[in-house]
Scaffold this motif. Structure first.
Motif, PDB file in Angstrom:
ATOM      1  N   UNK A  25     -48.440  52.602 -61.647  1.00  0.00           N
ATOM      2  CA  UNK A  25     -49.832  52.857 -62.064  1.00  0.00           C
ATOM      3  C   UNK A  25     -50.788  51.909 -61.353  1.00  0.00           C
ATOM      4  N   UNK A  26     -50.402  50.650 -61.224  1.00  0.00           N
ATOM      5  CA  UNK A  26     -51.254  49.678 -60.543  1.00  0.00           C
ATOM      6  C   UNK A  26     -51.405  50.038 -59.064  1.00  0.00           C
ATOM      7  N   UNK A  27     -50.293  50.404 -58.425  1.00  0.00           N
ATOM      8  CA  UNK A  27     -50.330  50.729 -56.995  1.00  0.00           C
ATOM      9  C   UNK A  27     -51.129  51.989 -56.713  1.00  0.00           C
ATOM     10  N   UNK A  28     -51.174  52.911 -57.669  1.00  0.00           N
ATOM     11  CA  UNK A  28     -51.897  54.172 -57.492  1.00  0.00           C
ATOM     12  C   UNK A  28     -53.412  54.012 -57.633  1.00  0.00           C
ATOM     13  N   UNK A  36     -51.033  50.146 -49.550  1.00  0.00           N
ATOM     14  CA  UNK A  36     -50.526  51.318 -48.848  1.00  0.00           C
ATOM     15  C   UNK A  36     -49.437  52.071 -49.592  1.00  0.00           C
ATOM     16  N   UNK A  37     -49.449  52.023 -50.916  1.00  0.00           N
ATOM     17  CA  UNK A  37     -48.397  52.654 -51.714  1.00  0.00           C
ATOM     18  C   UNK A  37     -48.949  53.582 -52.783  1.00  0.00           C
ATOM     19  N   UNK A  38     -50.168  54.059 -52.601  1.00  0.00           N
ATOM     20  CA  UNK A  38     -50.815  54.861 -53.634  1.00  0.00           C
ATOM     21  C   UNK A  38     -50.115  56.180 -53.916  1.00  0.00           C
ATOM     22  N   UNK A  39     -49.402  56.717 -52.947  1.00  0.00           N
ATOM     23  CA  UNK A  39     -48.764  58.015 -53.102  1.00  0.00           C
ATOM     24  C   UNK A  39     -47.355  57.933 -53.676  1.00  0.00           C
ATOM     25  N   UNK A  40     -46.816  56.745 -53.875  1.00  0.00           N
ATOM     26  CA  UNK A  40     -45.439  56.615 -54.352  1.00  0.00           C
ATOM     27  C   UNK A  40     -45.305  57.001 -55.814  1.00  0.00           C
ATOM     28  N   UNK A  41     -44.206  57.693 -56.125  1.00  0.00           N
ATOM     29  CA  UNK A  41     -43.870  58.015 -57.508  1.00  0.00           C
ATOM     30  C   UNK A  41     -43.118  56.861 -58.147  1.00  0.00           C
ATOM     31  N   UNK A  42     -42.823  56.993 -59.434  1.00  0.00           N
ATOM     32  CA  UNK A  42     -42.162  55.921 -60.174  1.00  0.00           C
ATOM     33  C   UNK A  42     -40.794  55.593 -59.580  1.00  0.00           C
TER      34      UNK A  42
END
Length: 194
Positions: A25-28, A36-42
């Motif tokens: 949630x923080x990275x998104x 550079x990790x906004x698209x990563x899933x859990x």
């Protein structure tokens, strides 16, 4: 400007599976774009955290403020991770990244200063660093200001490989003395590090 903090701050090793949902949630969040990790899933964040945590020259730390998860810190050996051939590491150098959770609508005065100061103290006092090394993106003005408040000195711009991309970064260092003399180093030490 002097900021007084009464936050209770705890730092512990990351549990990749347990902590991945909150860190994702923080990275998104938009303010985390420089990671550079906004698209990563859990599950991808869990894999990333596990990779860092199990690496022999890196560590991930989850920080809580007043009992609630509030930040991620990463530490690494710049002589063997990320800055190899870029930075002439000295004995006692410790690389560091920090990500503070985005505000939930009502910001808390002095929180990022308190977190940053706690992470710096953790690096020096608990992890034995003689000098903390950072390599923030040159466009990240907010972290540049925070680094300056913590006593970091910019050594120069460098190119840091990040996966398929190269980041233009301000290679910066902060000694124990630099931090102690800084605005953040003079914050009261109310943190409990465990």
């Amino acid at each position: 400007m002097t900021v007084v903090t009464d936050y209770e701050i705890d730092i512990r090793p990351v549990d990749a599976r347990l902590d991945a949902p909150v860190v994702q949630q923080w990275l998104a969040a938009p303010k985390s774009a420089f990671w550079g990790m906004q698209e990563l899933g859990v599950s991808e964040v869990a894999d990333y955290l596990a990779e860092v945590s199990t690496h022999p020259r890196q560590d991930s730390w989850l920080g809580a403020v007043d009992g609630a998860p509030a930040f991620l810190a990463e530490t690494y050996d710049p002589a063997s991770v990320l800055l190899v051939g870029i930075h002439d590491a000295l004995p006692g150098d410790l690389g560091m990244h920090v990500l503070v959770a985005p505000a939930d609508g009502h910001g808390r005065h002095g929180l990022t200063d308190a977190v940053f100061a706690a992470v710096m103290r953790w690096c020096f006092d608990e992890l034995g660093a003689e000098r903390v090394v950072v390599e923030p993106d040159v466009r990240n003005e907010r972290i540049a200001a925070k680094n300056a408040r913590a006593g970091f000195r910019v050594l120069g711009e460098v190119e840091v490989p990040e996966g398929e991309h190269v980041k233009r970064a301000n290679l910066s260092v902060c000694t124990r003395a630099d931090f102690a003399a800084s605005a953040l180093g003079s914050l009261p030490d109310h943190e409990r590090l465990g």
